[in-house]
Design a protein around this motif. Structure first.
Motif, PDB file in Angstrom:
ATOM      1  N   GLN A 189     -73.496  41.046  22.066  1.00  0.00           N
ATOM      2  CA  GLN A 189     -72.333  40.462  21.742  1.00  0.00           C
ATOM      3  C   GLN A 189     -72.157  38.942  22.244  1.00  0.00           C
ATOM      4  O   GLN A 189     -72.921  38.751  23.499  1.00  0.00           O
ATOM      5  N   MET A 190     -72.199  38.090  21.482  1.00  0.00           N
ATOM      6  CA  MET A 190     -72.227  36.656  21.685  1.00  0.00           C
ATOM      7  C   MET A 190     -71.209  35.655  20.695  1.00  0.00           C
ATOM      8  O   MET A 190     -70.853  36.479  19.762  1.00  0.00           O
ATOM      9  N   ARG A 191     -71.124  34.577  21.072  1.00  0.00           N
ATOM     10  CA  ARG A 191     -70.288  33.476  20.107  1.00  0.00           C
ATOM     11  C   ARG A 191     -71.327  32.150  20.204  1.00  0.00           C
ATOM     12  O   ARG A 191     -71.669  31.777  21.194  1.00  0.00           O
ATOM     13  N   ILE A 192     -71.414  31.718  18.832  1.00  0.00           N
ATOM     14  CA  ILE A 192     -72.103  30.307  18.748  1.00  0.00           C
ATOM     15  C   ILE A 192     -70.819  29.625  19.133  1.00  0.00           C
ATOM     16  O   ILE A 192     -69.782  29.543  18.350  1.00  0.00           O
ATOM     17  N   ALA A 193     -71.088  28.558  19.919  1.00  0.00           N
ATOM     18  CA  ALA A 193     -69.822  27.598  20.409  1.00  0.00           C
ATOM     19  C   ALA A 193     -70.109  26.575  19.503  1.00  0.00           C
ATOM     20  O   ALA A 193     -69.077  25.886  19.137  1.00  0.00           O
ATOM     21  N   ALA A 194     -71.375  25.947  19.368  1.00  0.00           N
ATOM     22  CA  ALA A 194     -71.375  24.698  18.644  1.00  0.00           C
ATOM     23  C   ALA A 194     -73.046  24.893  18.284  1.00  0.00           C
ATOM     24  O   ALA A 194     -74.014  25.082  18.598  1.00  0.00           O
ATOM     25  N   ILE A 195     -73.040  23.794  17.298  1.00  0.00           N
ATOM     26  CA  ILE A 195     -74.527  23.448  16.660  1.00  0.00           C
ATOM     27  C   ILE A 195     -74.537  21.912  16.452  1.00  0.00           C
ATOM     28  O   ILE A 195     -73.598  21.288  15.992  1.00  0.00           O
ATOM     29  N   PHE A 196     -75.425  21.280  17.009  1.00  0.00           N
ATOM     30  CA  PHE A 196     -75.970  19.740  16.943  1.00  0.00           C
ATOM     31  C   PHE A 196     -76.969  19.620  16.157  1.00  0.00           C
ATOM     32  O   PHE A 196     -78.054  20.275  16.373  1.00  0.00           O
ATOM     33  N   ARG A 197     -76.877  19.031  14.894  1.00  0.00           N
ATOM     34  CA  ARG A 197     -77.996  18.540  14.189  1.00  0.00           C
ATOM     35  C   ARG A 197     -78.056  16.939  13.787  1.00  0.00           C
ATOM     36  O   ARG A 197     -77.067  16.614  13.426  1.00  0.00           O
ATOM     37  N   ASN A 198     -79.284  16.537  14.453  1.00  0.00           N
ATOM     38  CA  ASN A 198     -79.276  15.105  14.323  1.00  0.00           C
ATOM     39  C   ASN A 198     -78.150  14.328  15.000  1.00  0.00           C
ATOM     40  O   ASN A 198     -77.809  13.437  14.499  1.00  0.00           O
ATOM     41  N   GLU A 199     -78.242  14.907  16.244  1.00  0.00           N
ATOM     42  CA  GLU A 199     -76.928  14.257  17.052  1.00  0.00           C
ATOM     43  C   GLU A 199     -75.424  14.523  16.669  1.00  0.00           C
ATOM     44  O   GLU A 199     -74.627  14.108  17.223  1.00  0.00           O
ATOM     45  N   SER A 200     -75.415  15.218  15.545  1.00  0.00           N
ATOM     46  CA  SER A 200     -73.855  15.355  15.001  1.00  0.00           C
ATOM     47  C   SER A 200     -73.506  16.849  15.083  1.00  0.00           C
ATOM     48  O   SER A 200     -74.426  17.830  14.863  1.00  0.00           O
ATOM     49  N   ALA A 201     -72.176  17.126  15.528  1.00  0.00           N
ATOM     50  CA  ALA A 201     -71.832  18.399  15.503  1.00  0.00           C
ATOM     51  C   ALA A 201     -71.377  18.952  14.200  1.00  0.00           C
ATOM     52  O   ALA A 201     -71.123  18.277  13.230  1.00  0.00           O
ATOM     53  N   ILE A 202     -72.044  20.314  13.885  1.00  0.00           N
ATOM     54  CA  ILE A 202     -71.452  20.712  12.513  1.00  0.00           C
ATOM     55  C   ILE A 202     -70.825  22.217  12.875  1.00  0.00           C
ATOM     56  O   ILE A 202     -71.076  22.896  13.684  1.00  0.00           O
ATOM     57  N   PRO A 203     -69.835  22.647  12.125  1.00  0.00           N
ATOM     58  CA  PRO A 203     -69.056  23.937  12.241  1.00  0.00           C
ATOM     59  C   PRO A 203     -69.955  25.273  12.321  1.00  0.00           C
ATOM     60  O   PRO A 203     -71.001  25.296  11.471  1.00  0.00           O
ATOM     61  N   PRO A 204     -69.843  25.923  13.539  1.00  0.00           N
ATOM     62  CA  PRO A 204     -70.565  27.003  13.736  1.00  0.00           C
ATOM     63  C   PRO A 204     -70.266  28.176  12.949  1.00  0.00           C
ATOM     64  O   PRO A 204     -70.031  29.457  13.537  1.00  0.00           O
ATOM     65  N   GLY A 205     -70.053  28.038  11.745  1.00  0.00           N
ATOM     66  CA  GLY A 205     -69.423  29.188  10.885  1.00  0.00           C
ATOM     67  C   GLY A 205     -70.793  30.184  10.701  1.00  0.00           C
ATOM     68  O   GLY A 205     -71.682  29.786  10.588  1.00  0.00           O
ATOM     69  N   GLY A 206     -70.423  31.720  10.252  1.00  0.00           N
ATOM     70  CA  GLY A 206     -71.295  32.580  10.264  1.00  0.00           C
ATOM     71  C   GLY A 206     -72.423  32.367   8.986  1.00  0.00           C
ATOM     72  O   GLY A 206     -73.583  32.881   9.094  1.00  0.00           O
ATOM     73  N   LYS A 207     -71.822  31.613   8.063  1.00  0.00           N
ATOM     74  CA  LYS A 207     -72.733  31.222   6.816  1.00  0.00           C
ATOM     75  C   LYS A 207     -73.713  30.055   7.208  1.00  0.00           C
ATOM     76  O   LYS A 207     -74.615  29.851   6.195  1.00  0.00           O
ATOM     77  N   ILE A 208     -73.648  29.218   7.972  1.00  0.00           N
ATOM     78  CA  ILE A 208     -74.377  28.352   8.336  1.00  0.00           C
ATOM     79  C   ILE A 208     -75.752  28.604   8.499  1.00  0.00           C
ATOM     80  O   ILE A 208     -76.248  29.368   9.305  1.00  0.00           O
ATOM     81  N   THR A 209     -76.745  28.000   7.780  1.00  0.00           N
ATOM     82  CA  THR A 209     -78.194  28.024   7.977  1.00  0.00           C
ATOM     83  C   THR A 209     -78.871  27.181   8.886  1.00  0.00           C
ATOM     84  O   THR A 209     -78.323  26.049   8.810  1.00  0.00           O
ATOM     85  N   LEU A 210     -79.410  27.899   9.916  1.00  0.00           N
ATOM     86  CA  LEU A 210     -80.191  27.103  10.930  1.00  0.00           C
ATOM     87  C   LEU A 210     -81.504  26.206  10.483  1.00  0.00           C
ATOM     88  O   LEU A 210     -82.106  27.023   9.595  1.00  0.00           O
ATOM     89  N   GLN A 211     -81.753  25.247  11.089  1.00  0.00           N
ATOM     90  CA  GLN A 211     -83.021  24.555  10.859  1.00  0.00           C
ATOM     91  C   GLN A 211     -83.688  24.327  12.123  1.00  0.00           C
ATOM     92  O   GLN A 211     -83.185  24.454  13.261  1.00  0.00           O
ATOM     93  N   ALA A 212     -85.091  24.094  11.822  1.00  0.00           N
ATOM     94  CA  ALA A 212     -85.899  23.585  13.203  1.00  0.00           C
ATOM     95  C   ALA A 212     -85.323  22.474  13.887  1.00  0.00           C
ATOM     96  O   ALA A 212     -84.814  21.679  13.198  1.00  0.00           O
ATOM     97  N   ASP A 213     -84.999  22.626  15.088  1.00  0.00           N
ATOM     98  CA  ASP A 213     -84.642  21.355  15.852  1.00  0.00           C
ATOM     99  C   ASP A 213     -83.203  21.209  15.808  1.00  0.00           C
ATOM    100  O   ASP A 213     -82.782  20.525  16.761  1.00  0.00           O
ATOM    101  N   ASP A 214     -82.542  22.211  15.438  1.00  0.00           N
ATOM    102  CA  ASP A 214     -80.898  22.292  15.698  1.00  0.00           C
ATOM    103  C   ASP A 214     -80.833  22.677  17.065  1.00  0.00           C
ATOM    104  O   ASP A 214     -81.534  23.565  17.740  1.00  0.00           O
ATOM    105  N   GLU A 215     -79.746  22.068  17.719  1.00  0.00           N
ATOM    106  CA  GLU A 215     -79.511  22.490  19.247  1.00  0.00           C
ATOM    107  C   GLU A 215     -78.194  23.383  19.162  1.00  0.00           C
ATOM    108  O   GLU A 215     -77.216  22.963  18.545  1.00  0.00           O
TER     109      GLU A 215
END
Length: 457
Positions: free
Chosen positions: A181-207
């Motif tokens: 059980q977990m929750r994604i709180a936030a995703i940062f890509r190229n220093e910008s926050a993107i919405p952590p929705g379930g359909k978001i595809t992660l990329q290498a170097d995403d924080e």
């Protein structure tokens, strides 16, 4: 709130900035006019030049009607005396002080109301030691933040190329780890926050910042990191308070070496440490590092009192083959300088200390405050009080909360049970909520939302 801060150094200045930006009436006292002028150039605050523990200086700063005194000068005795004077002469309601000496901290009775009246003691060395220990105990992460009495942790991890989650959507985690059980709180890509929705595809170097129960963190980290391995061999550069405490924490479960340039100090810590190998030498000596097999080291921790020595020795250790390098960096300008270099994690004592201070300053029942991404984001643990008539949150579902767009609820602690955020969960009085904010300026709106009406009081 009217607040006086004693000391315009890294901690005092950063605290003044945070509090002034949140609309507090802030006055800073320091004996160095240049430091105060620097703060006034970009902050709407008052400054007073003078000795922080002198009654006349405190009066000039407006101590008579001050709500809180924050004593963070570099001198423990000045901090203690200032709190004593604020209490004895001016009845200041709340007093926070930075205390570094372990001799003082070893006697809690010293800080009772009938002795030296300090309401909250802040020990930067202890906080930094805790922080680095968590980073070593939880390999391959960029940050580890504790909530619910360390039952849950918010962890930042960078997605490795060709890891299990590279190119996968967040909801795929449910298939990969169905029992976690977990929750994604936030995703940062190229220093910008993107919405952590379930359909978001992660990329290498995403924080990715995710919240989970402590015992399940390792399973989650492994899916983001291609070659996950625990840390075993630790090399500590600097035998001061932090270096010694860190070695004491780790030597039972890790292979620890520590290097100290002062021969007398090296002998003292060698007597106190049982399994740690203590070396007398220069942290920047490449030949010594090679002789001690730095290329086989899992983590090189540079924790001296000198930023430049920490930065250069960490870079040298990385070049010589150390797997990970951590470096304490006190100056904010130096933290920015090392971004993108071979130093894996820059540890800012000021940012760590500020989080603890803010937990005692914020409105509402705030339990924990963690500063993230060098102050750009924040994570808080806050308690809901009241009922549906007196509270804007109690009796409402998470979907009904009027949170800022940058805010995400990660989990709720209800009595002894952790509930991970679902839109239909109804908040009850006494619930502890972990809220992650990608925009630090939205904290004020969250705190106001959790304040109860006068009927409850």
């Amino acid at each position: 709130m009217k607040i006086i801060i004693l000391g315009a150094g890294q901690v005092g200045g950063s605290t003044a900035e945070s509090l002034a930006n949140e609309g507090n009436d802030v006055t800073v006292i320091d004996q160095n006019p240049a430091l105060l002028e620097r703060l006034q150039e970009h902050l709407d605050i008052r400054t007073v030049v003078g000795h922080a523990a002198h009654p006349s200086t405190l009066l000039k700063a407006g101590i008579k009607d001050t709500d809180m005194l924050i004593a963070v000068t570099h001198n423990d005795e000045i901090n203690m005396i200032a709190c004593q004077i604020a209490s004895s002469l001016f009845n200041t309601p709340k007093k926070l002080a930075r205390i570094r000496a372990t001799d003082y901290l070893a006697y809690p009775a010293l800080f009772a109301l009938d002795a030296v009246p300090i309401d909250v003691i802040i020990s930067p060395e202890q906080l930094v030691t805790d922080y680095i220990t968590h980073l070593i105990e939880q390999p391959e992460v960029l940050q580890v933040l504790t909530f619910f009495g360390d039952r849950a942790r918010l962890v930042a991890v960078k997605v490795d190329a060709e890891s299990i989650m590279d190119g996968k959507a967040i909801h795929d985690l449910l298939d990969i780890l169905p029992k976690v059980q977990m929750r994604i709180a936030a995703i940062f890509r190229n220093e910008s926050a993107i919405p952590p929705g379930g359909k978001i595809t992660l990329q290498a170097d995403d924080e990715v910042f995710f919240l989970a129960e402590k015992h399940q963190i390792s399973e989650l980290v492994k899916v983001f990191k291609k070659d996950y391995q625990p840390y075993q061999r630790i090399f500590i550069a600097g035998g001061g308070q932090i270096g010694k405490q860190l070695a004491q924490r780790l030597e039972k479960s890790h292979n620890v070496k520590i290097i100290e340039h002062n021969e007398t100090r090296a002998r003292i810590i060698a007597e106190d440490l049982h399994k740690t190998l203590v070396l007398h030498g220069d942290v920047g000596d490449a030949n010594l590092l090679k002789e001690e097999n730095i290329h086989k080291t899992d983590v090189f921790c540079a924790v001296t009192n000198d930023d430049e020595a920490n930065i250069l020795s960490a870079m040298l250790a990385k070049r010589l083959g150390a797997r990970k390098t951590f470096s304490i960096i006190s100056k904010a300008s130096h933290v920015e300088l090392v971004e993108g270099t071979s130093i894996d994690i820059a540890v800012s004592p000021a940012q760590i200390t500020i989080g603890t201070l803010l937990a005692h300053i914020r409105r509402g029942d705030v339990i924990t405050v963690h500063s993230l991404r060098q102050g750009a984001a924040e994570a808080i643990e806050i308690v809901a009080h009241g009922d549906k008539q007196t509270s804007k949150v109690v009796g409402r579902t998470l979907a009904e909360l009027k949170l800022p767009k940058s805010a995400t609820v990660g989990a709720i602690l209800r009595k002894d049970k952790i509930l991970f955020a679902e839109k239909n969960i109804v908040i009850e009085t006494g619930d502890h909520l972990v809220i992650f904010l990608t925009e630090q300026q939205d904290v004020d709106d969250v705190e106001k939302l959790f304040q109860v009406g006068f009927e409850f009081l």
